[in-house]
Each structure stands twice: as C-alpha cells, then as structure tokens.
Design a protein around this motif. Structure first.
Motif, short mmCIF file in Angstrom:
data_model
loop_
_atom_site.label_atom_id
_atom_site.label_comp_id
_atom_site.label_asym_id
_atom_site.label_seq_id
_atom_site.Cartn_x
_atom_site.Cartn_y
_atom_site.Cartn_z
N THR A 186 -14.47 -3.18 -23.39
CA THR A 186 -14.15 -3.91 -24.80
C THR A 186 -13.69 -2.88 -25.96
O THR A 186 -13.77 -3.45 -27.08
CB THR A 186 -15.62 -4.48 -25.22
OG1 THR A 186 -16.71 -3.43 -25.39
CG2 THR A 186 -16.32 -5.21 -24.26
N ARG A 187 -13.63 -1.55 -25.51
CA ARG A 187 -13.05 -0.66 -26.40
C ARG A 187 -14.20 -0.74 -27.81
O ARG A 187 -13.64 -0.31 -28.73
CB ARG A 187 -11.50 -0.68 -27.01
CG ARG A 187 -10.70 -0.63 -25.73
CD ARG A 187 -9.34 -1.15 -26.25
NE ARG A 187 -8.67 -0.09 -27.01
CZ ARG A 187 -8.03 0.80 -26.60
NH1 ARG A 187 -7.92 1.20 -25.33
NH2 ARG A 187 -7.60 1.66 -27.66
N ASN B 267 -16.65 -1.21 -33.51
CA ASN B 267 -15.30 -1.61 -32.85
C ASN B 267 -14.01 -0.53 -33.11
O ASN B 267 -14.40 0.37 -34.01
CB ASN B 267 -14.96 -2.87 -33.37
CG ASN B 267 -15.89 -3.87 -33.17
OD1 ASN B 267 -16.24 -4.04 -31.92
ND2 ASN B 267 -16.62 -4.63 -34.18
N GLU B 268 -13.08 -0.77 -32.64
CA GLU B 268 -12.00 0.29 -32.72
C GLU B 268 -11.79 0.45 -34.21
O GLU B 268 -11.19 1.55 -34.56
CB GLU B 268 -10.80 -0.43 -32.20
CG GLU B 268 -10.79 -0.24 -30.68
CD GLU B 268 -9.27 -0.52 -30.04
OE1 GLU B 268 -8.35 0.15 -29.74
OE2 GLU B 268 -9.11 -1.79 -29.90
N ASP B 269 -11.80 -0.54 -35.00
CA ASP B 269 -11.33 -0.12 -36.45
C ASP B 269 -12.51 0.65 -37.20
O ASP B 269 -12.08 1.06 -38.42
CB ASP B 269 -11.10 -1.26 -37.17
CG ASP B 269 -10.11 -2.40 -36.42
OD1 ASP B 269 -9.24 -1.70 -36.03
OD2 ASP B 269 -9.94 -3.59 -36.83
N SER C 178 -10.91 4.40 -32.32
CA SER C 178 -9.73 3.73 -31.70
C SER C 178 -9.08 5.19 -30.93
O SER C 178 -8.62 4.99 -29.78
CB SER C 178 -8.59 3.43 -32.56
OG SER C 178 -8.28 4.13 -33.29
N GLN C 179 -9.44 6.33 -31.49
CA GLN C 179 -9.20 7.71 -30.89
C GLN C 179 -9.90 7.80 -29.66
O GLN C 179 -9.46 9.00 -28.88
CB GLN C 179 -8.96 8.75 -31.86
CG GLN C 179 -7.66 8.37 -33.02
CD GLN C 179 -7.86 9.49 -33.93
OE1 GLN C 179 -8.80 10.34 -34.12
NE2 GLN C 179 -6.72 9.51 -34.74
N LEU C 180 -10.76 7.41 -29.37
CA LEU C 180 -11.74 7.74 -28.21
C LEU C 180 -11.13 6.97 -26.86
O LEU C 180 -11.74 7.25 -25.78
CB LEU C 180 -13.00 7.20 -28.51
CG LEU C 180 -13.73 8.04 -29.49
CD1 LEU C 180 -15.29 7.21 -29.91
CD2 LEU C 180 -14.01 9.44 -29.39
N PHE C 181 -10.50 5.80 -27.18
CA PHE C 181 -9.82 5.21 -25.94
C PHE C 181 -8.36 5.28 -25.85
O PHE C 181 -7.67 5.37 -26.82
CB PHE C 181 -10.33 3.94 -26.15
CG PHE C 181 -11.53 3.44 -26.30
CD1 PHE C 181 -12.40 3.21 -25.26
CD2 PHE C 181 -12.29 3.23 -27.41
CE1 PHE C 181 -13.78 3.13 -25.38
CE2 PHE C 181 -13.55 3.09 -27.69
CZ PHE C 181 -14.27 2.86 -26.68
#
Length: 98
Positions: free
Chosen positions: A55-56, A76-78, A94-97
């Motif tokens: 699910t990121r 969440n990604e944001d 977002s930089q972790l995925f």
C-alpha cells in the motif's frame, strides 16, 4: 553522535539502545501488527515502524505500554515523518519505497 560498530559484538542492544526499529512487510503486515508490535511494546521499544510495500504506507507505533502501543498512526506517500530520537531529520514517505 558516534556509534561504535563493535559495541554489540557480545550482546544484543537493549531497548534504550534502539532508536528506531523498522519492519518491511510484503506478506507479513498482520503478523507485524498483531504479534510483533505487542512484543516490542512490552520490551519498551519507543519507535516502531512497519513499511507496507503493498500500500506504500508506513505504520508508526509509539508510546509502548504493557500489552501494546498506545499510539498507532498510518502515514501515506505524501506525508513526512520524523524519528522520535532525531526529530530534526524529516523523512519523505515516498522516498522509502522504490
């Protein structure tokens, strides 16, 4: 802060030595949340993250209690996240995925 890499040659780190514990979950999210989180809370790990690659999202557990964590937040990604031990360092989810 300088950490000696040889510090834990003869023993495992204690909860006071662990700044952050991270699990990467592909198929283990429920196990990490339902089994590992309570064990880490009982051990006194103050900052536990699960990176859900499907699910990121990042599940963040804080405020350990006797049975489990009192705080669980999903990012969440944001979102931007900081470690408890180093609040001045911000991590863009977002930089972790990849």
């Amino acid at each position: 802060m300088q950490i000696d890499p040889r510090l834990y040659q003869d023993f495992h780190p204690a909860p006071d030595n662990i700044f952050l514990l991270i699990e990467i979950a592909d198929t283990t999210l429920e196990t990490d949340r339902k089994r590992k989180a309570p064990a880490y809370a009982k051990a006194g790990i103050t900052d536990y993250w699960i990176l859900d690659v499907n699910t990121r999202q990042v599940y963040v557990f804080r405020e350990p209690g006797e049975a489990n964590y009192r705080q669980e937040t999903v990012f969440n990604e944001d979102d931007v996240l900081s470690m408890l031990a180093f609040p001045e360092i911000e991590v863009q989810i977002s930089q972790l995925f990849p």
